[in-house]
Design an enzyme around this catalytic site. Structure first.
Site, mmCIF file in Angstrom:
data_model
loop_
_atom_site.group_PDB
_atom_site.id
_atom_site.type_symbol
_atom_site.label_atom_id
_atom_site.label_comp_id
_atom_site.label_asym_id
_atom_site.label_seq_id
_atom_site.Cartn_x
_atom_site.Cartn_y
_atom_site.Cartn_z
ATOM 1 N N GLY A 65 1.125 -1.096 0.101
ATOM 2 C CA GLY A 65 -0.580 -0.089 -0.046
ATOM 3 C C GLY A 65 0.962 1.125 -0.005
ATOM 4 O O GLY A 65 1.401 1.779 -1.059
ATOM 5 N N ARG A 66 1.549 1.751 0.990
ATOM 6 C CA ARG A 66 2.461 2.510 0.989
ATOM 7 C C ARG A 66 2.971 2.598 0.345
ATOM 8 O O ARG A 66 3.620 4.249 -0.446
ATOM 9 C CB ARG A 66 3.063 2.381 2.965
ATOM 10 C CG ARG A 66 3.876 3.198 3.163
ATOM 11 C CD ARG A 66 4.703 3.934 4.340
ATOM 12 N NE ARG A 66 4.103 3.447 5.695
ATOM 13 C CZ ARG A 66 3.166 3.390 6.166
ATOM 14 N NH1 ARG A 66 3.327 5.122 6.357
ATOM 15 N NH2 ARG A 66 2.680 3.086 7.192
ATOM 16 N N CYS A 79 -8.173 23.137 16.509
ATOM 17 C CA CYS A 79 -7.425 23.671 18.049
ATOM 18 C C CYS A 79 -7.460 22.045 19.077
ATOM 19 O O CYS A 79 -7.768 22.168 19.665
ATOM 20 C CB CYS A 79 -8.816 24.029 18.633
ATOM 21 S SG CYS A 79 -9.258 25.836 17.447
ATOM 22 N N TYR A 134 -1.869 7.133 3.043
ATOM 23 C CA TYR A 134 -2.877 7.167 4.536
ATOM 24 C C TYR A 134 -3.229 8.864 4.996
ATOM 25 O O TYR A 134 -2.690 9.128 6.227
ATOM 26 C CB TYR A 134 -1.095 6.649 5.670
ATOM 27 C CG TYR A 134 -2.237 5.115 5.212
ATOM 28 C CD1 TYR A 134 -2.476 3.971 5.252
ATOM 29 C CD2 TYR A 134 -0.621 4.367 5.393
ATOM 30 C CE1 TYR A 134 -2.924 2.994 5.077
ATOM 31 C CE2 TYR A 134 0.271 3.238 4.714
ATOM 32 C CZ TYR A 134 -1.583 2.098 4.903
ATOM 33 O OH TYR A 134 -1.486 0.461 4.218
HETATM 34 N N1 PLP Z 1 -2.429 -5.663 3.898
HETATM 35 C C1 PLP Z 1 -3.232 -5.475 5.383
HETATM 36 C C2 PLP Z 1 -3.908 -7.555 5.568
HETATM 37 C C3 PLP Z 1 -2.796 -4.572 6.078
HETATM 38 O O1 PLP Z 1 -3.045 -4.380 6.787
HETATM 39 C C4 PLP Z 1 -2.025 -3.810 5.353
HETATM 40 C C5 PLP Z 1 -1.897 -2.395 6.025
HETATM 41 O O2 PLP Z 1 -1.326 -2.024 7.134
HETATM 42 C C6 PLP Z 1 -1.084 -3.382 3.786
HETATM 43 C C7 PLP Z 1 -1.514 -5.266 3.770
HETATM 44 C C8 PLP Z 1 -0.688 -2.143 3.544
HETATM 45 O O3 PLP Z 1 0.459 -2.168 4.770
HETATM 46 P P1 PLP Z 1 1.307 -0.906 3.642
HETATM 47 O O4 PLP Z 1 0.564 0.464 3.108
HETATM 48 O O5 PLP Z 1 2.452 -1.059 4.659
HETATM 49 O O6 PLP Z 1 1.877 -2.196 2.500
#
Ligand code: PLP
Length: 431
Positions: free
Chosen positions: A277-278, A344, A373
């Site tokens: 994801g990240r 605030c 995120y």
């Molecule tokens: N898969 C699962 C089950 C997750 O909970 C997450 C996020 O924490 C991810 C994949 C993606 O992780 P990342 O964004 O660190 O690659």
């Protein structure tokens, strides 16, 4: 492919970010489609040595339809954690057959929706969830293909709030019970055992925890084979970190992760699933903001910008670092600022004691590495409008989520009216 200065102007692909700010206003998120696609292709190429690999984008990082759609058009699957995310992935064009559904608290209605959609795999995290899924699937006359998400009890060496693979975390099936739970799964109606899954945390900056977890996983797969359970898929989760700070060591690359996965898991003959994801979205996005005031405090100078913790919560929630760059390059004197937003809360602080070229009211800045995120965790606290999103493609940009309106925001509230209850549930008997 982070933004770069060209002739003194901060650019994303071929677009001046100051142009986006003046046309759309601030705060606004901007994503580089090229950077997202390049990051995905790095995973694809890295894992081509393991030919049966499915890259399932963890849509929680950024659920905008344009983002998911761009990845889907390159062949990505999706990792989802709610019915809402599942609906978003399907709507953006991810085939159901490429979707895995993770999460510790899937409800029966969510299970039913996913079963009817025909998703590839449920990653099941507990015995009660497994039993509920069996019940729902059997009731619908359908079969749920499942992997058990196991908790390998490995320290991911990341921020405590995003570590998920230690025994004390709520995620996954405790290591000692895994074989028993597979036996249970094998006996339940409506359940077809397909694989095994894990995800040990996010923003991992070393391969060591992965090596330890893969090793445990490989041993478990062999032990399960001895129990007569063959696993067609191994889901190794996501988690690869990114370099938020310019001078930090480079995080491991997808190619290194793929080599490690091949070493530990390649011989098992199962399909590999990976859920980044990240590392796909983070470096591809910035949050643009305008400096509203520069305020001299008793002991420090505050740069007060028009973005706030409700737009980008990572610094307040995880003490996260985001680089900050002026949209117009500056050679002038450097100053040290606390960079804060209008909300605030003292926690509405993006950076403390940050050296920056001097800025004045009206200047524009970019918070780097905000594509993951970021917008997805935004809210409307302090009745601030939900932050808009823009995607840049070459020398063009388009709005992929417009700024909200005050009418729409306030209109979400309705006038009080008594709810008519026709079928009141019976009170529980006194204990
Ligand atoms: N898969 C699962 C089950 C997750 O909970 C997450 C996020 O924490 C991810 C994949 C993606 O992780 P990342 O964004 O660190 O690659």
């Amino acid at each position: 492919m982070n933004p770069n200065y060209k002739h003194g102007a901060l650019m994303m692909e071929g677009v001046k970010l100051s142009t986006v700010a003046s046309v759309i206003g601030t705060p606004v998120y901007c994503y580089s489609r090229g950077a997202i696609e390049a990051a995905y292709m790095r995973y694809r190429q890295a894992f081509s040595a393991l030919p049966d690999t499915l890259v399932c984008y963890a849509v929680k990082a950024n659920t905008n339809q344009a983002v998911i759609g761009a990845l889907a058009s390159l062949g990505a699957g999706a990792d989802v954690v709610s019915e809402g995310e599942l609906r978003r992935a399907l709507a953006a064009g991810v085939p159901a057959g490429k979707i895995v559904y993770s999460g510790v608290a899937k409800k029966r209605n969510e299970m039913a929706y996913a079963l009817k959609a025909g998703i590839y795999q449920f990653n099941v995290e507990s015995e009660p969830e497994l039993e509920a899924l069996s019940d729902v699937a059997a009731g619908l006359g359908l079969t749920a293909s499942i992997a058990l998400r196991v908790n390998p009890d490995v320290d991911a060496k990341t921020h405590a709030k995003i570590a998920t693979g230690k025994a004390e975390n709520k995620f996954g099936i405790p290591w000692q019970r895994v074989r028993d739970v597979y036996r249970l799964a094998g006996a339940l109606p409506g359940i077809r055992i397909q694989g095994i899954a894990m995800h040990i945390g996010s923003q991992l900056l070393s391969l060591e925890p992965y090596a330890a977890a893969y090793d445990r996983l490989a041993h478990m797969v062999v032990a399960l084979q001895a129990d007569g359970i063959r696993l067609a898929s191994i889901d190794i989760g996501g988690g690869l970190g990114i370099a938020y700070e310019d001078d930090q060591p480079a995080p491991p690359a997808p190619a290194e992760l793929a080599t490690l996965a091949k070493q530990h898991l390649g011989h098992l003959g199962s399909r590999l699933i990976i859920e980044p994801g990240r590392s796909l979205l983070g470096p591809a996005g910035v949050l643009l903001a305008e400096v509203i005031y520069v305020k001299s405090g008793e002991s420090r100078d505050f740069m007060i910008v028009d973005a706030a913790m409700n737009d980008l919560i990572r610094p307040a929630m995880y003490d996260a670092y985001h680089g900050v760059m002026p949209l117009v390059a500056r050679d002038g004197p450097c100053k040290v600022y606390d960079i804060v937003g209008p909300v605030c809360e003292s926690g509405d602080t993006f950076a403390t004691a940050r050296p920056m070229p001097e800025v004045t009211s009206g200047d524009l800045v970019a918070f780097k590495d905000a594509g993951a995120y970021g917008a997805v965790m935004a809210g409307t606290y302090n009745s601030r409008l939900l932050v808009p999103e823009v995607m840049i493609d070459g020398d063009q940009f388009g709005v992929i989520r417009p700024r909200g309106s005050y009418e729409a925001l306030i209109g979400l509230d309705t006038a009080w009216q008594a709810v008519a209850v026709t079928d009141e549930p019976e009170a529980a008997p006194e204990a």
